[in-house]
Structure formats: C-alpha cells, structure tokens
Motif scaffolding. Structure first.
Motif, mmCIF file in Angstrom:
data_model
loop_
_atom_site.group_PDB
_atom_site.id
_atom_site.type_symbol
_atom_site.label_atom_id
_atom_site.label_comp_id
_atom_site.label_asym_id
_atom_site.label_seq_id
_atom_site.Cartn_x
_atom_site.Cartn_y
_atom_site.Cartn_z
ATOM 1 N N LEU A 178 0.826 -1.190 0.000
ATOM 2 C CA LEU A 178 0.000 0.000 0.000
ATOM 3 C C LEU A 178 0.870 1.252 0.000
ATOM 4 C CD1 LEU A 178 -2.436 -1.142 2.837
ATOM 5 C CD2 LEU A 178 -2.939 -1.122 0.370
ATOM 6 N N ASP A 179 0.366 2.327 -0.610
ATOM 7 C CA ASP A 179 1.028 3.632 -0.531
ATOM 8 C C ASP A 179 0.547 4.407 0.691
ATOM 9 O OD1 ASP A 179 2.487 3.618 -3.163
ATOM 10 O OD2 ASP A 179 0.441 3.364 -3.889
ATOM 11 N N TRP A 180 -0.726 4.203 1.058
ATOM 12 C CA TRP A 180 -1.353 4.894 2.189
ATOM 13 C C TRP A 180 -2.246 3.910 2.934
ATOM 14 C CZ3 TRP A 180 -1.340 10.217 3.495
ATOM 15 C CH2 TRP A 180 -0.686 11.066 2.590
ATOM 16 N N ILE A 181 -2.490 4.228 4.187
ATOM 17 C CA ILE A 181 -3.566 3.577 4.943
ATOM 18 C C ILE A 181 -4.413 4.696 5.545
ATOM 19 C CG2 ILE A 181 -2.265 3.370 7.124
ATOM 20 C CD1 ILE A 181 -4.709 0.727 5.775
ATOM 21 N N VAL A 182 -5.711 4.543 5.476
ATOM 22 C CA VAL A 182 -6.621 5.515 6.086
ATOM 23 C C VAL A 182 -7.536 4.762 7.040
ATOM 24 C CG1 VAL A 182 -8.380 7.268 5.706
ATOM 25 C CG2 VAL A 182 -6.547 6.984 4.039
ATOM 26 N N THR A 183 -7.561 5.217 8.285
ATOM 27 C CA THR A 183 -8.405 4.602 9.313
ATOM 28 C C THR A 183 -9.257 5.686 9.962
ATOM 29 O OG1 THR A 183 -6.912 4.938 11.201
ATOM 30 C CG2 THR A 183 -6.496 3.002 9.802
ATOM 31 N N GLU A 184 -10.013 5.290 10.962
ATOM 32 C CA GLU A 184 -10.815 6.274 11.703
ATOM 33 C C GLU A 184 -9.937 7.201 12.536
ATOM 34 O OE1 GLU A 184 -10.048 3.311 14.920
ATOM 35 O OE2 GLU A 184 -10.259 3.268 12.734
ATOM 36 N N LYS A 185 -8.639 6.882 12.684
ATOM 37 C CA LYS A 185 -7.742 7.712 13.490
ATOM 38 C C LYS A 185 -6.800 8.587 12.674
ATOM 39 C CE LYS A 185 -7.557 4.949 17.692
ATOM 40 N NZ LYS A 185 -6.688 4.186 18.608
ATOM 41 N N GLU A 186 -6.464 8.171 11.444
ATOM 42 C CA GLU A 186 -5.433 8.903 10.703
ATOM 43 C C GLU A 186 -5.368 8.467 9.246
ATOM 44 O OE1 GLU A 186 -1.435 7.909 11.942
ATOM 45 O OE2 GLU A 186 -1.904 5.779 11.994
ATOM 46 N N ALA A 187 -4.611 9.263 8.482
ATOM 47 C CA ALA A 187 -4.153 8.861 7.154
ATOM 48 C C ALA A 187 -2.632 8.837 7.229
ATOM 49 C CB ALA A 187 -4.625 9.843 6.094
#
Length: 196
Positions: A178-187
């Motif tokens: 992955l290049d990025w991960i986006v969660t409910e806490k952060e990108a």
C-alpha cells in the motif's frame, strides 16, 4: 509462511476486524472520509476506485459520496475473469449494484470501464511498512501489479480500522504494498516499497 499459518493469521485478523466494526461501524465512515480528504493528494479529475463493503470491512461509502460530489469519477471493481486483474466500472452513489463473485456487489455489466488513479483497497490487516493481508485470492495484488507495470500512476490506499494494524506481516514476491492507509484515526503514507 505456510498456507496453514496464513490461514490462522487471516482468522485472527478477521476477529480483530469484526470487533472493531462492532464498535466503530457508525462513526468510522465519516472519520475515514475526513482523514483521506485532508491528507491524500487528489489530482484534478482523478478517477477513484472504491469498493462496496461486505461483512465487517471498513466502509468507504461516505468517502465515495464526497468524492463524487466534488466531481471525481468513482468506480467499483468487478471480477470479469477469475485469477485475472479486476476491472473497474463507473458508479455513482445511489446507483444499483448487482451481485458479484465472492459475495461482492458491482456496477451493472454495461457501466463504462474506468482506469483508476487511486485504488481504495479492503483488507484484513496491514502493517507499518504498507504490507497488506488480504483474503488470499490475489485479485488486488494482480490488479496493482498490472496497473503499475503499465506505467499508470496509481496510489493504493488501504481502508481499515486502526485495530487492524499488525506487526511484520508476511510478504510474498507477488504481493503489492500500500502507498497509504486511512483509518478512523489517521491517514498515513508509507515509504517506497520494494519493486516499485
């Protein structure tokens, strides 16, 4: 890692995701959209491929709604040929979906094909290096490999609950990071991965 070990890792990751979904399903979609839109670079008129969440997957529906409202072309994946890369068909929030392979839902077969610049990726687990534990079918790995090999500039953005983070996930030669991960806490952006 052996097939049996991977199976056990997937079962444990699924339990963690199920628990996170039970606690956060109502609030996470808006938070995921906020973090994505504040951090991930969006070129003008960028085409974004999402997915229709199934089971306890983190749901990108609110993000896709906001991207569509901002004028971006959105699409969803479809399996046209097993063991081949996914195809992406144009879709707007509210449009009908049809049943697809593996319990998925996809746009109608006649919807126009799209080539995404950003690919939202569902997962069971991710780690701090951008490795992703999927379901074992290899569809997203094949798709990302094909897009990257063609010279397309594509960002792979995992969409998850923060509780899905694991340590040092196994990686095979064909796995795409992955290049990025986006969660409910952060990108969070990951560094350049081997083979990119």
């Amino acid at each position: 890692m052996s097939a049996a070990s991977k199976h056990l890792a997937r079962e444990a990751a699924k339990r963690r995701r199920d628990a996170a979904h039970a606690a956060l399903a109502a609030s996470a979609p808006a938070l995921i959209a906020r973090h994505f839109l504040s951090a991930v670079p969006l070129p003008p008129e960028c085409s974004i491929a999402g997915y229709a969440a199934i089971g306890s997957e983190a749901d990108p529906a609110e993000l896709l709604r906001q991207l569509d409202a901002a004028g971006h072309v959105c699409s969803l994946p479809a399996v046209e040929t097993r063991q081949a890369p996914l195809v992406f068909r144009r879709w707007r929030p509210g449009e009908r979906l049809v049943p697809g392979d593996h319990g998925t839902r996809a746009p109608a077969p006649g919807a126009p094909l799209c080539r995404p610049g950003i690919l939202l990726v569902p997962l069971l687990a991710f780690d701090g290096a951008g490795r992703r534990l999927g379901y074992g079918g290899g569809y997203y790995d094949r798709t990302l490999a094909a897009l990257r090999a063609s010279g397309s500039a594509v960002l792979a953005v995992g969409v998850a609950f923060s509780a899905q983070e694991a340590q040092d996930l196994p990686e095979d030669d064909f796995d795409q990071r992955l290049d990025w991960i986006v969660t409910e806490k952060e990108a969070r952006r990951f560094g350049a991965a081997p083979g990119r």
